[in-house]
Design an enzyme around this catalytic site. Structure first.
Site: not given
Length: 227
Positions: A119, A173, A207
């Site tokens: 991320s 995600d 995610h």
């Protein structure tokens, strides 16, 4: 830069993997990666150092000013992830460069260093392909994106254009939509002339990471460090 460090099982160390966590996490949150790689392929990773740095504690504007580990401030939750603190981003890039230099000073060849991240950490890992003054072995980006393309274009030095990149992204995600991952790939290939950018989509992954992605990550790192 503090964080978790896992020394190579057999000294002297010959390789280093640096992995950068995501927003609100710490280096310890990804410490499992060292054990995973060492157990999956002991011969390949017995001489490998693992470094999991901690991001600084920042008041994240988009989270109501809450104090949390963050590599850079997010000013607003916008679909493009473009409203971020560019100075903070570049400061974190400089910190990563110092971490790489520390490994080089310990005798690790730049080509035997992998930089990865998840991320926010993945956004930084990708950016090192443009700014690092050494050619490294490879870059891993899990659920990554690109926030400051204009600034990165100004800093590109061409040293890592042939460095392999692995970018894994989930098609479900909700935090960093897959479209942002695709845009990152396009930017680094088209604007930064990165020649070896592998982008792999994991169906049903949100995610996070999944076993298939970790397997692909392990194979990529082994290949990159042995080439």
């Amino acid at each position: 830069m503090n964080g978790l460090r896992v020394a190579a099982k057999i000294q002297p160390a010959r390789q280093t993997i640096i992995f950068l966590h995501g927003l609100g996490d710490t280096g310890s949150g990804w410490g499992f990666l060292a054990q995973y790689l060492q157990q999956r392929d002991p011969a390949a990773f017995q001489h490998t150092n693992f470094v999991f740095p901690n991001a600084p504690e920042l008041h994240v504007t988009a989270n109501g000013g809450a104090l949390m580990p963050a590599w850079f401030d997010i000013l607003e939750w916008d679909p493009s992830f473009s409203k971020v603190d560019s100075d903070g981003f570049m400061n974190s890039l400089n910190s990563i460069e110092k971490t790489v230099k520390q490994e080089i000073d310990k005798g690790i060849k730049p080509e035997q260093i992998i930089i990865g991240g998840f991320s926010q950490g993945a956004a930084l890992a990708l950016a090192t392909s443009v700014t690092l003054p050494w050619k490294i072995g490879g870059i891993v980006a899990l659920s990554g994106f690109c926030s400051i393309p204009g600034i990165l274009k100004q800093h590109k030095n061409g040293i890592n254009v042939k460095t392999p990149i692995f970018h894994g992204h989930g098609d479900m995600d909700p935090v960093v939509p897959i479209g942002l991952g695709i845009k990152a790939k396009q930017f680094y290939q088209d604007s930064c002339e990165i020649q070896n950018y592998e982008f792999k989509v994991y169906k049903g992954m949100a995610h996070s990471t999944v076993p298939d992605e970790l397997e692909d990550l392990a194979s990529f790192i082994k290949k990159s460090l042995s080439s």
